[in-house]
Design an enzyme around this catalytic site. Structure first.
Site, short mmCIF file in Angstrom:
data_model
loop_
_atom_site.label_atom_id
_atom_site.label_comp_id
_atom_site.label_asym_id
_atom_site.label_seq_id
_atom_site.Cartn_x
_atom_site.Cartn_y
_atom_site.Cartn_z
N THR A 141 0.81 -1.22 0.00
CA THR A 141 0.00 0.00 0.00
C THR A 141 0.84 1.27 0.00
O THR A 141 0.48 2.25 -0.65
CB THR A 141 -0.95 -0.01 1.20
OG1 THR A 141 -1.76 -1.19 1.15
CG2 THR A 141 -1.85 1.21 1.22
N ASP A 142 1.96 1.27 0.70
CA ASP A 142 2.76 2.49 0.76
C ASP A 142 3.23 2.93 -0.63
O ASP A 142 3.20 4.12 -0.96
CB ASP A 142 3.94 2.35 1.72
CG ASP A 142 4.78 1.10 1.51
OD1 ASP A 142 4.38 0.21 0.73
OD2 ASP A 142 5.85 1.02 2.13
N GLY A 143 3.63 1.98 -1.46
CA GLY A 143 4.05 2.31 -2.81
C GLY A 143 2.91 2.89 -3.63
O GLY A 143 3.07 3.90 -4.33
N ASP A 207 1.90 4.45 6.95
CA ASP A 207 0.93 4.65 5.88
C ASP A 207 -0.20 5.59 6.28
O ASP A 207 -1.07 5.91 5.46
CB ASP A 207 0.30 3.31 5.47
CG ASP A 207 1.25 2.43 4.66
OD1 ASP A 207 2.35 2.88 4.34
OD2 ASP A 207 0.86 1.28 4.37
#
Length: 386
Positions: A141-143, A207
């Protein structure tokens, strides 16, 4: 004679006023540079070095190299960083749209599928190609959050009438992020589209990027992102209050409408430091201070102020801490130092500013992607303070 002397007096007065105004402008500019302590020329020089070391690929597509081997490897996390770095550099006058488009093309070629615009989390070089195995065709998710944010910035910077429609790409990606990476019960980001069962409620604390979620809500006119922002702020505030240090673990479990928080176990997600302030949580001072820088959130200010006060009491910042503040390692690392140095600039923590003012402009490491890239991101964010 009277009229002649009158005009001479008026002209002289105007000259004095103009000179005074110029002097004030010069003083303010110098004052800002003394405050930030980083010239745009220095930021541009660091950016060129970072590009030389880590940006790989060809004229069509480029990626951020994350390993030191002869065969390249990259991550969606790195691609997101590279895209944010490039568009932020462009905002400051030295990044190019061509480079951003090359990075975007790589992202487009490594989406999970034609029906899923999330990026596959890892690729390795196989011959002349970068490929993902079946197991690697899941998301981080962070990407995806960084990629989406960079596309919004690109649309604001260059518009979407060129070869790439940043606006449509951003909306498509944001729709898939919300559908596949946002927990429907807590409205918080999951760690990836693969997180189900016992990992359904795991949250990567770094995040909780309130600044992004505010922008996503404004850009899409979708109030669900406002709920994600509000719950992220609430979770950060709760985590901040759990320990006198203000430190947070790399991962936590957050469940229910009341956002009940529990600890994860070591090695539950990524490493033995999952429940410590490690190589994920070290980004929190940067992510949270960025929200205060852009939006003046008092919650974000209080969260990062508490962390900065903890580090101000330390002689140096080492890698990895228990949540009570015990250092787990003895070495220093820019991934931990640079976010604190940046947050000190944003909040005006003079103790930390004096101690770590050179961290952001220290020589970029040539074979250590993660700390070098975190350093570059926080340096560019510092450049926006001007």
């Amino acid at each position: 004679m009277f009229r002649r002397h009158k005009y001479q007096w008026l002209i002289g007065g105007l000259i004095i006023l103009v000179t005074f105004a110029i002097g004030i402008a010069i003083y303010n500019t110098q004052s800002q540079e003394r405050q930030i302590g980083i010239s745009s020329q220095k930021i541009q020089s660091q950016y060129r070095i970072w590009k030389k070391y880590y940006l790989k690929g060809n004229e069509i597509q480029k990626f951020v190299k994350t390993n030191n081997g002869s065969k390249n490897r990259t991550l969606s996390e790195a691609q997101g960083y590279g895209m944010v770095i490039t568009v932020m550099a462009a905002q400051q006058g030295f990044g190019s749209q061509k480079t951003f488009d090359q990075l975007t093309n790589y992202y487009l070629n490594h989406r999970i599928s034609s029906q899923n615009s999330l990026m596959a989390w890892r690729q390795n070089q196989q011959g002349e190609r970068m490929t993902s195995t079946r197991a690697e065709k899941t998301s981080a998710t962070d990407g995806d959050l960084d990629i989406a944010y960079s596309l919004i910035l690109a649309d604001k910077k260059w518009g979407s009438n060129g070869k790439l429609n940043y606006h449509e790409l951003a909306l498509q990606l944001l729709n898939d992020i919300y559908k596949r990476e946002i927990n429907p019960k807590t409205a918080l980001p999951k760690v990836g589209n693969w997180a189900h069962g016992k990992n359904e409620n795991v949250v990567r604390t770094s995040d909780l990027i309130s600044a992004y979620f505010r922008d996503f809500a404004s850009y899409t006119k979708d109030g669900r992102w406002t709920k994600t922002m509000q719950n992220s702020q609430r979770t950060l505030q709760e985590l901040s209050g759990q320990h006198r240090t203000g430190l947070m673990a790399d991962f936590v479990v957050v469940s229910g409408n009341n956002l009940n928080i529990k600890a994860v176990k070591a090695n539950q997600i990524a490493s033995k430091y999952d429940a410590q302030y490690g190589f994920n949580a070290c980004r929190i001072p940067w992510r949270v201070a960025y929200d205060y820088q852009l939006n003046h959130s008092q919650i974000s200010k209080s969260v990062v102020t508490k962390i900065d006060r903890f580090f101000a009491r330390k002689k140096n910042i080492t890698a990895i801490y228990t949540l009570d503040g015990k250092p787990m390692e003895t070495y220093e690392n820019e991934a931990f130092c640079a976010p604190v140095a940046y947050s000190a600039e944003v909040l005006g923590n003079q103790t930390l500013k004096n101690r770590y003012k050179k961290i952001l402009t220290a020589p970029i490491r040539s074979k250590d992607y993660y700390p070098a890239t975190i350093q570059m991101l926080t340096l560019l964010a510092s450049g926006e303070l001007k």
